[in-house]
Write an enzyme that holds these catalytic residues in place. Structure first.
Site, short mmCIF file in Angstrom:
data_model
loop_
_atom_site.label_atom_id
_atom_site.label_comp_id
_atom_site.label_asym_id
_atom_site.label_seq_id
_atom_site.Cartn_x
_atom_site.Cartn_y
_atom_site.Cartn_z
N ASP A 1 15.14 3.50 19.15
CA ASP A 1 16.55 3.37 18.79
C ASP A 1 16.97 4.50 17.85
O ASP A 1 16.15 5.06 17.13
CB ASP A 1 16.77 1.99 18.13
CG ASP A 1 18.23 1.57 18.15
OD1 ASP A 1 19.05 2.26 18.80
OD2 ASP A 1 18.55 0.55 17.51
N GLY A 2 18.27 4.81 17.88
CA GLY A 2 18.83 5.77 16.93
C GLY A 2 19.11 7.15 17.52
O GLY A 2 19.38 8.08 16.77
N ASN A 3 19.08 7.26 18.82
CA ASN A 3 19.37 8.56 19.46
C ASN A 3 20.80 9.01 19.14
O ASN A 3 21.04 10.18 18.84
CB ASN A 3 19.23 8.46 20.98
CG ASN A 3 17.81 8.22 21.43
OD1 ASN A 3 16.90 8.27 20.62
ND2 ASN A 3 17.62 7.97 22.71
N ARG B 1 22.79 8.08 16.63
CA ARG B 1 22.99 8.41 15.22
C ARG B 1 22.33 9.74 14.86
O ARG B 1 22.84 10.50 14.05
CB ARG B 1 22.46 7.28 14.33
CG ARG B 1 23.47 6.14 14.18
CD ARG B 1 22.83 4.88 13.69
NE ARG B 1 22.07 4.25 14.77
CZ ARG B 1 21.21 3.26 14.59
NH1 ARG B 1 20.97 2.82 13.37
NH2 ARG B 1 20.59 2.72 15.62
N ARG C 1 26.18 12.36 21.81
CA ARG C 1 25.10 11.36 21.91
C ARG C 1 24.05 11.77 22.94
O ARG C 1 22.86 11.51 22.77
CB ARG C 1 25.69 9.99 22.30
CG ARG C 1 26.57 9.36 21.23
CD ARG C 1 27.16 8.03 21.72
NE ARG C 1 26.12 7.11 22.13
CZ ARG C 1 25.44 6.31 21.30
NH1 ARG C 1 25.72 6.32 20.02
NH2 ARG C 1 24.51 5.51 21.75
N HIS D 1 19.77 11.59 23.21
CA HIS D 1 18.94 11.00 24.27
C HIS D 1 17.95 12.05 24.81
O HIS D 1 16.79 11.75 25.07
CB HIS D 1 19.82 10.47 25.41
CG HIS D 1 20.69 9.32 25.00
ND1 HIS D 1 20.21 8.26 24.26
CD2 HIS D 1 22.02 9.07 25.20
CE1 HIS D 1 21.20 7.39 24.05
NE2 HIS D 1 22.30 7.87 24.59
N ARG E 1 27.75 -0.02 27.77
CA ARG E 1 28.11 1.31 27.25
C ARG E 1 29.04 2.03 28.24
O ARG E 1 29.11 1.65 29.42
CB ARG E 1 26.84 2.13 27.04
CG ARG E 1 25.96 1.51 25.97
CD ARG E 1 24.81 2.40 25.59
NE ARG E 1 24.03 1.76 24.54
CZ ARG E 1 23.22 2.39 23.72
NH1 ARG E 1 23.05 3.68 23.82
NH2 ARG E 1 22.56 1.71 22.79
N LEU F 1 -4.16 4.62 30.47
CA LEU F 1 -3.06 3.98 29.75
C LEU F 1 -2.07 3.41 30.75
O LEU F 1 -1.66 4.09 31.68
CB LEU F 1 -2.36 5.03 28.88
CG LEU F 1 -1.03 4.66 28.22
CD1 LEU F 1 -1.25 3.64 27.11
CD2 LEU F 1 -0.35 5.90 27.66
N ARG G 1 10.06 -0.46 15.80
CA ARG G 1 11.48 -0.20 16.06
C ARG G 1 11.96 0.89 15.11
O ARG G 1 11.79 0.78 13.89
CB ARG G 1 12.35 -1.43 15.89
CG ARG G 1 13.82 -1.09 16.24
CD ARG G 1 14.75 -2.27 16.34
NE ARG G 1 16.03 -1.83 16.93
CZ ARG G 1 16.83 -2.58 17.65
NH1 ARG G 1 16.49 -3.82 17.92
NH2 ARG G 1 17.97 -2.11 18.14
N ILE H 1 15.31 -7.67 17.44
CA ILE H 1 14.51 -7.34 18.63
C ILE H 1 15.37 -7.10 19.87
O ILE H 1 14.87 -6.67 20.90
CB ILE H 1 13.36 -8.34 18.92
CG1 ILE H 1 13.86 -9.75 19.06
CG2 ILE H 1 12.29 -8.23 17.85
CD1 ILE H 1 12.74 -10.72 19.47
C1 IPE Z 1 17.85 -1.56 22.15
O1 IPE Z 1 18.67 -0.68 21.47
C2 IPE Z 1 17.69 -1.15 23.58
C3 IPE Z 1 16.92 0.07 23.81
C4 IPE Z 1 16.31 0.76 22.90
C5 IPE Z 1 16.82 0.48 25.19
P1 IPE Z 1 20.23 -0.93 21.34
O2 IPE Z 1 20.78 0.21 20.58
O3 IPE Z 1 20.82 -1.18 22.67
O4 IPE Z 1 20.27 -2.28 20.49
P2 IPE Z 1 21.43 -2.96 19.66
O5 IPE Z 1 22.63 -3.03 20.55
O6 IPE Z 1 21.69 -2.11 18.47
O7 IPE Z 1 20.88 -4.30 19.28
C1 IPE Z 2 18.47 4.29 21.78
O1 IPE Z 2 19.40 5.01 21.03
C2 IPE Z 2 18.53 4.63 23.23
C3 IPE Z 2 19.00 3.55 24.10
C4 IPE Z 2 19.45 2.39 23.71
C5 IPE Z 2 19.00 3.82 25.52
P1 IPE Z 2 20.91 4.52 20.91
O2 IPE Z 2 21.69 5.15 22.01
O3 IPE Z 2 21.00 3.06 20.84
O4 IPE Z 2 21.31 5.18 19.53
P2 IPE Z 2 22.20 4.53 18.39
O5 IPE Z 2 21.65 3.19 18.09
O6 IPE Z 2 23.59 4.46 18.93
O7 IPE Z 2 22.07 5.48 17.24
MG MG Z 3 20.98 1.71 19.34
#
Ligand code: IPE
Ligand code: IPE
Ligand code: MG
Length: 249
Positions: free
Chosen positions: A29-31, A33, A42, A46, A80, A140, A197, A204
């Protein structure tokens, strides 16, 4: 570079190879941001995130992890904008295209958790190719959670259990935790020992909700595109300091 190598070597030395998780699950998560902080779109987050996938998969193989599950796309991620969804799917195709040979050479078995039938034909084709090519690999297992939702997984397993009950393939008495395991996408695999995470979120998000019953959770503020090998070692070392009691003493 020398100091990075030194710090990673120091971390490696701390790792106890007799106490490794068999199965690691990661909510990447956090791509978005990460990109925002750099004033980038964004999509750039990714794309950078895919590089970390490559590195972390490789390192898990080197360390000797048996199962790695990565959350690539959730059933909720359809909410999205369409452009972002399409970009994520195209990145997945690109990843499989570019990495399949290397993954295969490294004896990685690719597996998908989620409803792939609902994906575009070209995505499905790429996945099938990867599954077939790597099906006999044994080092793996890389589970890619794609169009995955934990509640959906449980609903589907329930449906299949009821079907098998109606057909007389199983009896009500047989329905227990082990049988349920056999109806999940992760059939035959051990539950995750460690969940990582990134990006500071403490939830989760519908990931492996049945399988995480006794998993150790590791949360870090680092955004996924910044999660490098040294961060993996830090997570593993913290995991090794945990005392897993499974309800005992
Ligand atoms: C969880 O991340 C899903 C993936 C990493 C693929 P999200 O960014 O979608 O989660 P929420 O919406 O913040 O809970
Ligand atoms: C996780 O990064 C990638 C996926 C959910 C596919 P996000 O796209 O959720 O990045 P944030 O949470 O908006 O920073
Ligand atoms: Mg996210």
């Amino acid at each position: 570079m020398i100091s990075i190598n030194k710090s990673i070597n120091n971390l490696k030395k701390k790792l106890d190879h007799n106490n490794l998780p068999k199965h690691i699950a990661i909510i990447m998560d956090g791509n978005g941001r990460w990109a925002k902080k750099k004033l980038l779109p964004r999509s750039a987050g990714h794309r950078e995130g895919v590089k970390r996938v490559r590195e972390i998969v490789e390192e898990c193989g080197n360390i000797g992890i048996d199962f790695l599950t990565i959350y690539a796309f959730s059933t909720e991620n359809w909410n999205r904008p369409k452009d972002e969804v399409n970009y994520l799917m195209s990145l997945l195709i690109e990843f499989l295209n570019k990495e399949l040979e290397t993954l295969h050479k490294n004896n990685v078995k690719i597996n998908v958790l989620g409803e792939i039938d609902a994906l575009e034909e070209n995505v499905q084709d790429e996945i099938k190719k990867a599954l077939i090519k790597t099906k006999n690999n044994s080092k793996l297992t890389l589970n890619i959670a794609l169009n995955y939702g934990g509640r959906k997984e449980i609903a589907l397993s329930l449906k299949h259990i009821i079907k098998d009950l109606n057909k007389g393939n199983i009896s009500i008495e047989e329905v227990d935790e082990n049988l349920i395991n056999d109806y999940l996408y992760t059939k035959g695999q051990p539950d995750p020992d460690l969940l990582i995470r990134t990006s500071g979120e403490l939830r989760i998000s519908n990931f492996l909700i049945y399988q995480l019953a006794y998993t150790e959770f590791y949360f870090t503020n680092v955004n996924w595109p910044d999660f490098k090998k040294k961060n993996l070692y830090k997570a593993l070392i913290e995991y090794q300091q945990r005392n897993r009691r499974f309800g005992g003493l």
